[in-house]
Design an enzyme around this catalytic site. Structure first.
Site, PDB file in Angstrom:
ATOM      1  N   SER A  63      10.153   1.212  -1.400  1.00 59.98           N
ATOM      2  CA  SER A  63      10.132   1.278   0.073  1.00 59.98           C
ATOM      3  C   SER A  63      10.780   0.101   0.780  1.00 59.98           C
ATOM      4  O   SER A  63      11.066   0.183   1.974  1.00 59.98           O
ATOM      5  CB  SER A  63       8.692   1.361   0.565  1.00 59.98           C
ATOM      6  OG  SER A  63       8.349   2.693   0.741  1.00 59.98           O
ATOM      7  N   LYS A  66      13.830   0.892   2.540  1.00 63.41           N
ATOM      8  CA  LYS A  66      13.786   1.620   3.820  1.00 63.41           C
ATOM      9  C   LYS A  66      14.195   0.704   4.991  1.00 63.41           C
ATOM     10  O   LYS A  66      14.698   1.185   6.004  1.00 63.41           O
ATOM     11  CB  LYS A  66      12.383   2.194   4.059  1.00 63.41           C
ATOM     12  CG  LYS A  66      12.013   3.291   3.061  1.00 63.41           C
ATOM     13  CD  LYS A  66      10.556   3.695   3.193  1.00 63.41           C
ATOM     14  CE  LYS A  66      10.210   4.790   2.191  1.00 63.41           C
ATOM     15  NZ  LYS A  66       8.773   5.100   2.162  1.00 63.41           N
ATOM     16  N   TYR A 188      17.328  10.189  -0.033  1.00 65.04           N
ATOM     17  CA  TYR A 188      16.091   9.409   0.137  1.00 65.04           C
ATOM     18  C   TYR A 188      15.625   8.822  -1.210  1.00 65.04           C
ATOM     19  O   TYR A 188      15.308   7.631  -1.319  1.00 65.04           O
ATOM     20  CB  TYR A 188      14.999  10.297   0.762  1.00 65.04           C
ATOM     21  CG  TYR A 188      13.631   9.681   0.707  1.00 65.04           C
ATOM     22  CD1 TYR A 188      13.247   8.707   1.628  1.00 65.04           C
ATOM     23  CD2 TYR A 188      12.718  10.042  -0.293  1.00 65.04           C
ATOM     24  CE1 TYR A 188      11.996   8.112   1.560  1.00 65.04           C
ATOM     25  CE2 TYR A 188      11.466   9.460  -0.372  1.00 65.04           C
ATOM     26  CZ  TYR A 188      11.113   8.490   0.550  1.00 65.04           C
ATOM     27  OH  TYR A 188       9.883   7.889   0.471  1.00 65.04           O
ATOM     28  N   TYR A 240       2.078  -0.471   4.592  1.00 71.99           N
ATOM     29  CA  TYR A 240       1.256   0.733   4.539  1.00 71.99           C
ATOM     30  C   TYR A 240       0.076   0.570   5.495  1.00 71.99           C
ATOM     31  O   TYR A 240       0.229   0.087   6.604  1.00 71.99           O
ATOM     32  CB  TYR A 240       0.794   1.019   3.087  1.00 71.99           C
ATOM     33  CG  TYR A 240       1.939   0.999   2.113  1.00 71.99           C
ATOM     34  CD1 TYR A 240       2.914   1.999   2.147  1.00 71.99           C
ATOM     35  CD2 TYR A 240       2.094  -0.014   1.183  1.00 71.99           C
ATOM     36  CE1 TYR A 240       3.993   1.981   1.273  1.00 71.99           C
ATOM     37  CE2 TYR A 240       3.162  -0.029   0.301  1.00 71.99           C
ATOM     38  CZ  TYR A 240       4.107   0.972   0.358  1.00 71.99           C
ATOM     39  OH  TYR A 240       5.165   0.948  -0.498  1.00 71.99           O
ATOM     40  N   VAL A 258       6.183   0.256  -3.718  1.00 70.04           N
ATOM     41  CA  VAL A 258       5.253   0.572  -4.796  1.00 70.04           C
ATOM     42  C   VAL A 258       5.708   0.053  -6.166  1.00 70.04           C
ATOM     43  O   VAL A 258       4.969   0.134  -7.132  1.00 70.04           O
ATOM     44  CB  VAL A 258       4.942   2.092  -4.891  1.00 70.04           C
ATOM     45  CG1 VAL A 258       4.156   2.583  -3.701  1.00 70.04           C
ATOM     46  CG2 VAL A 258       6.199   2.904  -5.108  1.00 70.04           C
TER      47      VAL A 258
HETATM   48  N1  GLU Z   1       9.888   6.562  -3.329  1.00 65.60           N
HETATM   49  C1  GLU Z   1       8.506   6.361  -3.014  1.00 65.60           C
HETATM   50  C2  GLU Z   1       7.922   7.617  -2.439  1.00 65.60           C
HETATM   51  O1  GLU Z   1       8.615   8.330  -1.766  1.00 65.60           O
HETATM   52  C3  GLU Z   1       8.434   5.214  -2.031  1.00 65.60           C
HETATM   53  C4  GLU Z   1       7.094   4.668  -2.067  1.00 65.60           C
HETATM   54  C5  GLU Z   1       6.963   3.293  -1.519  1.00 65.60           C
HETATM   55  O2  GLU Z   1       7.455   2.301  -2.070  1.00 65.60           O
HETATM   56  O3  GLU Z   1       6.281   3.213  -0.501  1.00 65.60           O
HETATM   57  O4  GLU Z   1       6.777   7.921  -2.628  1.00 65.60           O
END
Ligand code: GLU
Length: 304
Positions: A63, A66, A188, A240, A258
């Site tokens: 993430s 992102k 994604y 989160y 994660v």
């Molecule tokens: N690729 C992970 C998912 O879509 C990202 C999770 C993360 O690092 O928050 O669940």
């Protein structure tokens, strides 16, 4: 500031304590990692670098990527992106479907999965070769051509991606995706599969700590106002359902993934990457959170 001595002292203290938590297992490929790996790398605005441990080992930044896809979309499309994705902390799980329904397909922020999918959709529309363009953006920031996607992670996520597939289709049903969900998901998952070392990660994010930062082409990555907004989102939404706790205990903008990585920014001073795969129950690196809390306390480097 004696960064190296402070990093070393906190690292050794935490290394001697129990390593609590679990590596993420819902992406099967992520469980293949040695959970005792622990690395830290800090780079200052003046390009002084400090660190310790497994800071040259590649890991899945998940993430954290992102933030980078958001920067590309923001640079390219400007503030119109905020019509399709919000800027509020979600207060629910990063993969919540309930909230998406309440918000009528406009994800609460760009760091929950749905929000990152909408950003991925923007890039799929804007670029002819989004995968290549996104990698170039990152490589131009740190001049490192060794940064890439991990195809095993992409496949692993696709195989178990039922919830992400549902989220993406759900957004499409509300009309907030321009492209086919399958195309968006493919990009994604690739974004999330980027691998970096702590050193690469800290250097990649330095532009958020330095208003005068220039990429390898001599260009600014974002303007000052845009960088301010990305830092603000990282501060309020980067961890989160534990973003308040990170603000409270660490006091810096940051983002976790994660894979057990965390990037944190002290505007005008430094960026710091910490990696340790075991996650606490909120999904953030257990050792990473502990390290940063002690580091910002000892260096008095919180923004507050
Ligand atoms: N690729 C992970 C998912 O879509 C990202 C999770 C993360 O690092 O928050 O669940």
């Amino acid at each position: 500031m004696a960064y190296q001595a402070i990093i070393q002292q906190i690292y050794e203290k935490i290394k001697a304590e129990d390593n609590i938590g679990q590596a993420a297992s819902y992406i099967p490929q992520l469980t293949a990692v040695d959970t005792n790996l622990f690395g830290i790398h800090l780079v200052t605005k003046n390009h002084q670098e400090y660190g310790i441990g497994d800071r040259y080992v590649k890991f899945s930044i998940q993430s954290i990527a992102k933030c980078l896809s958001l920067c590309v979309a923001y640079k390219l499309l400007g503030s119109q992106i905020w019509k399709r994705v919000g800027v509020e902390p979600s207060g629910t799980a990063f993969n919540s479907l309930t909230q998406l329904e309440l918000d009528k397909g406009i994800p609460r922020n760009p760091f929950i999965n749905g929000g990152a999918m909408v950003v991925a959709d923007m890039l799929v529309s804007a670029f002819r070769h989004p995968e290549e363009e996104f990698l170039s953006f990152i490589r131009e920031i740190n001049g490192d051509n060794d940064i890439s996607y991990n195809e095993h992670i992409v496949q692993s996520e696709k195989e178990i991606g039922y919830r992400n597939i549902a989220i993406c289709n759900f957004i499409k049903s509300y009309g907030n995706l321009e492209n086919h969900p399958e195309r968006v998901l493919d990009f994604y998952f690739r974004i999330c599969s980027i691998e970096m070392t702590c050193q690469e990660l800290a250097n990649t994010f330095l532009f958020l700590a330095d208003d005068n930062f220039r990429n390898s082409k001599g260009e600014a990555v974002l303007n000052m106002s845009q960088a301010k907004r990305i830092n603000a989102l990282m501060q309020t939404c980067g961890f989160y359902d534990e973003s308040g706790e990170f603000s409270f205990t660490v006091g810096l903008p940051g983002k976790s993934g994660v894979g057990g990585g965390i990037i944190a920014i002290f505007p005008d001073k430094y960026s710091i990457a910490v990696w340790s795969p075991k996650l606490n129950e909120k999904g953030n690196s257990y050792r990473g959170m502990r390290f940063l809390e002690q580091f910002t306390t000892q260096t008095e480097s919180s923004i507050f």
